[in-house]
Scaffold this motif. Structure first.
Motif, short mmCIF file in Angstrom:
data_model
loop_
_atom_site.label_atom_id
_atom_site.label_comp_id
_atom_site.label_asym_id
_atom_site.label_seq_id
_atom_site.Cartn_x
_atom_site.Cartn_y
_atom_site.Cartn_z
N GLU A 20 0.82 -1.22 0.00
CA GLU A 20 0.00 0.00 0.00
C GLU A 20 0.85 1.26 0.00
O GLU A 20 0.34 2.35 -0.26
CB GLU A 20 -0.92 -0.01 1.22
N GLY A 47 -3.50 1.13 -6.74
CA GLY A 47 -3.60 2.53 -6.37
C GLY A 47 -2.56 3.08 -5.42
O GLY A 47 -2.67 4.24 -5.00
N VAL A 51 -2.81 7.10 -4.88
CA VAL A 51 -3.37 7.51 -3.59
C VAL A 51 -2.33 8.31 -2.80
O VAL A 51 -2.65 9.33 -2.18
CB VAL A 51 -3.86 6.28 -2.80
N TRP A 52 -1.08 7.88 -2.83
CA TRP A 52 -0.03 8.63 -2.11
C TRP A 52 0.11 10.04 -2.69
O TRP A 52 0.21 11.02 -1.92
CB TRP A 52 1.30 7.89 -2.19
N ARG A 55 -2.61 12.15 -1.48
CA ARG A 55 -2.41 12.50 -0.06
C ARG A 55 -1.44 13.67 0.09
O ARG A 55 -1.45 14.37 1.11
CB ARG A 55 -1.90 11.29 0.72
N ALA A 73 -8.08 0.21 -5.47
CA ALA A 73 -7.55 1.57 -5.39
C ALA A 73 -8.61 2.51 -4.82
O ALA A 73 -8.30 3.40 -4.00
CB ALA A 73 -7.12 2.05 -6.77
N ARG A 74 -9.85 2.32 -5.23
CA ARG A 74 -10.92 3.18 -4.73
C ARG A 74 -11.10 3.00 -3.22
O ARG A 74 -11.26 3.98 -2.48
CB ARG A 74 -12.21 2.86 -5.48
N ALA A 77 -8.24 4.70 -1.44
CA ALA A 77 -8.42 6.15 -1.44
C ALA A 77 -9.42 6.58 -0.38
O ALA A 77 -9.19 7.56 0.35
CB ALA A 77 -8.87 6.61 -2.83
N HIS A 80 -7.99 6.61 3.01
CA HIS A 80 -7.06 7.72 3.28
C HIS A 80 -7.72 9.08 3.10
O HIS A 80 -7.05 10.11 3.21
CB HIS A 80 -5.83 7.60 2.39
#
Length: 202
Positions: A20, A47, A51-52, A55, A73-74, A77, A80
């Motif tokens: 992740e 993702g 996602v990172w 963020r 991935a969704r 997300a 986070h």
């Protein structure tokens, strides 16, 4: 079974195949990133990189052809608290907006030579003036190692291929050698890679 279906099956196994956390080389670019930058994560799988980037405050589009990967991935997300634009598409056919991204992430995307040329042209076109392209891929020296990567040597990258496919971009660095991967169950141990950072002229 199509390649997309094969990746669906891999991502359906449960754990995140490549972890992740973001790719370490991409993560090293943090000092160059600014909130509001527009980023494109190619073949982003489950993702972790898109996602990172989201963020960090970037406006992110992440593309992958695996519906299972995009679904994971969704969920990542949501966990986070970010909302990247997640697109299920074959990159060889995806209509990428021109000059739309300040960063393009090409992380462990390995394609047959003809498809690689198509997607590389797409990535160049997608970069905005002054935009950065970051790449990490396995090199031919990876043969025989168990730390990941395709078995077909035609899919592997060299520094010369970076220069060929991204001609016209300024090479800020292009390195080929050994790294220690710790990216989920599929990328573990010493690996032979190419790492490159390139910039489109302002």
């Amino acid at each position: 079974m199509s390649d997309a279906a094969a990746w669906d099956a891999r991502y359906a196994e449960g754990a995140f195949a490549f972890g992740e956390a973001p790719n370490r080389y991409l993560e090293s670019l943090l000092p160059r990133l600014r909130p509001g930058m527009r980023a494109l994560a190619l073949a982003d799988g489950e993702g972790r990189n898109g996602v990172w980037l989201a963020r960090q405050g970037l406006s992110v589009t992440a593309v992958d052809w695996s519906t299972t990967g995009i679904a994971k991935a969704r969920a990542l997300a949501v966990r986070h608290g970010v909302a990247p634009d997640l697109v299920t598409a074959d990159l060889t056919r995806w209509e990428t907006p021109a000059a739309a991204f300040d960063l393009v992430a090409w992380i462990f995307l390995h394609l047959p030579p003809a498809d690689r040329a198509v997607v590389a042209a797409t990535a160049r076109r997608a970069l905005a003036p002054g935009g950065l392209l970051v790449l990490e891929c396995f090199s031919p020296a990876q043969k025989g190692r168990r730390s990941g990567g395709p078995r077909d040597p035609a899919l592997l990258w060299t520094a010369d291929l970076v220069r060929e496919h991204f001609a016209g971009l300024e090479i800020l660095e292009c390195l080929q050698g050994t790294v220690l991967l710790d990216e989920g169950p599929k990328h573990q141990g010493h690996a032979e890679v190419v790492r490159a950072l390139l910039r489109k002229a302002p």
